[in-house]
Design a protein around this motif. Structure first.
Motif, PDB file in Angstrom:
ATOM      1  N   ALA A   1       0.826  -1.202   0.000  1.00 55.84           N
ATOM      2  CA  ALA A   1       0.000   0.000   0.000  1.00 55.84           C
ATOM      3  C   ALA A   1       0.860   1.253   0.000  1.00 55.84           C
ATOM      4  O   ALA A   1       1.899   1.299   0.661  1.00 55.84           O
ATOM      5  N   VAL A   2       0.405   2.245  -0.749  1.00 58.69           N
ATOM      6  CA  VAL A   2       0.944   3.601  -0.676  1.00 58.69           C
ATOM      7  C   VAL A   2      -0.027   4.369   0.207  1.00 58.69           C
ATOM      8  O   VAL A   2      -1.148   4.661  -0.204  1.00 58.69           O
ATOM      9  N   ASN A   3       0.385   4.679   1.440  1.00 60.78           N
ATOM     10  CA  ASN A   3      -0.571   5.214   2.413  1.00 60.78           C
ATOM     11  C   ASN A   3      -0.052   6.460   3.129  1.00 60.78           C
ATOM     12  O   ASN A   3      -0.334   6.688   4.301  1.00 60.78           O
ATOM     13  N   SER A   4       0.725   7.261   2.402  1.00 64.06           N
ATOM     14  CA  SER A   4       1.191   8.529   2.945  1.00 64.06           C
ATOM     15  C   SER A   4       1.226   9.561   1.826  1.00 64.06           C
ATOM     16  O   SER A   4       1.591   9.234   0.683  1.00 64.06           O
ATOM     17  N   ALA A   5       0.874  10.802   2.165  1.00 66.45           N
ATOM     18  CA  ALA A   5       0.943  11.892   1.193  1.00 66.45           C
ATOM     19  C   ALA A   5       2.363  12.421   1.031  1.00 66.45           C
ATOM     20  O   ALA A   5       2.600  13.324   0.229  1.00 66.45           O
ATOM     21  N   THR A   6       3.304  11.859   1.784  1.00 56.47           N
ATOM     22  CA  THR A   6       4.712  12.217   1.639  1.00 56.47           C
ATOM     23  C   THR A   6       5.330  11.359   0.551  1.00 56.47           C
ATOM     24  O   THR A   6       5.311  10.125   0.638  1.00 56.47           O
ATOM     25  N   LYS A   7       5.870  11.996  -0.465  1.00 53.45           N
ATOM     26  CA  LYS A   7       6.506  11.266  -1.568  1.00 53.45           C
ATOM     27  C   LYS A   7       7.731  10.529  -1.036  1.00 53.45           C
ATOM     28  O   LYS A   7       8.576  11.114  -0.362  1.00 53.45           O
ATOM     29  N   GLN A   8       7.823   9.239  -1.337  1.00 55.11           N
ATOM     30  CA  GLN A   8       8.913   8.412  -0.832  1.00 55.11           C
ATOM     31  C   GLN A   8       8.996   7.135  -1.653  1.00 55.11           C
ATOM     32  O   GLN A   8       8.125   6.853  -2.486  1.00 55.11           O
ATOM     33  N   PHE A   9      10.041   6.347  -1.404  1.00 55.33           N
ATOM     34  CA  PHE A   9      10.131   5.036  -2.032  1.00 55.33           C
ATOM     35  C   PHE A   9       9.399   4.015  -1.171  1.00 55.33           C
ATOM     36  O   PHE A   9       9.579   3.949   0.044  1.00 55.33           O
ATOM     37  N   TRP A  10       8.557   3.225  -1.838  1.00 50.73           N
ATOM     38  CA  TRP A  10       7.837   2.123  -1.204  1.00 50.73           C
ATOM     39  C   TRP A  10       8.430   0.842  -1.759  1.00 50.73           C
ATOM     40  O   TRP A  10       8.625   0.708  -2.969  1.00 50.73           O
ATOM     41  N   THR A  11       8.722  -0.125  -0.887  1.00 50.82           N
ATOM     42  CA  THR A  11       9.428  -1.337  -1.300  1.00 50.82           C
ATOM     43  C   THR A  11       8.594  -2.577  -1.007  1.00 50.82           C
ATOM     44  O   THR A  11       8.044  -2.727   0.082  1.00 50.82           O
TER      45      THR A  11
END
Length: 194
Positions: free
Chosen positions: A85-95
């Motif tokens: 899941a992408v569950n933050s409004a902060t742009k980041q790398f999800w692994t």
């Protein structure tokens, strides 16, 4: 001992794809895949896919996604990752990690993120940078999430650089080249002269 017995060249956490977190973010308003080319440069097993993204405001829940690898002809390698899941409004790398990931070699592959866009309009925006070469990044929308096409057809080329990369474990088979100069080993160990 490590320097004497290592297989050269030594790579720490080797990756392929685009490892910079893009300065911009945008989205596709459908279930979609984004792909970025890369070459491991050696044989190995893919451990994970990392995708630069952020949650878009207005959805009812987090945005689901999966990772996968296509070869240069857009044939799908097995397996794919589980859903994350992408569950933050902060742009980041999800692994997301593979279980028994696909095998790769010294060839081009497309690291892929497959994004869900469900009925509650939860969405993920992909991170990217401008200034790429057409065909090194591809995308396709209007597909059904978690239905991986093999081969993948109907993609569009783009010059933007999607922030997506794979981390892999290199296989053996390199050349063992021991140090014969103790002074050079001493310099490397102490960091002098680097």
């Amino acid at each position: 001992t490590f320097l004497d017995t290592a297989i050269y060249p030594v790579k720490v956490d080797p990756t392929f794809g685009y490892t910079s977190l893009g300065s911009s973010a945008s989205s596709l308003l459908s279930d979609s895949v984004v792909l970025r080319i890369g070459n491991p440069g050696q044989n190995g097993t893919v451990d994970s896919v990392s995708w630069g993204a952020k949650e878009e405001a207005g959805g009812g829940s987090s945005a689901d996604w999966q990772g996968g690898i296509y070869d240069a002809s857009l044939n799908l390698l097995s397996p794919q990752t589980a859903t994350g899941a992408v569950n933050s409004a902060t742009k980041q790398f999800w692994t997301l990690n593979f279980t028994g990931g696909p095998s790769v070699s010294n060839a081009n592959y497309y690291v892929t993120a497959f994004k869900d866009y469900p009925a509650d309009l939860s969405n993920a925006q992909y991170a990217y940078d401008a200034g790429g070469v057409a065909g090194e990044s591809k995308y396709k929308g209007g597909i059904t999430y978690n239905t991986w096409s093999n081969p993948l057809t109907g993609t569009s080329n783009t010059t933007i650089k999607f922030s997506i990369y794979a981390t892999y474990t290199a296989s053996g088979g390199g050349e063992n080249v021991p140090f014969t100069n103790p002074n050079l080993k001493s310099l490397l160990l102490t960091g002098v002269g680097t």
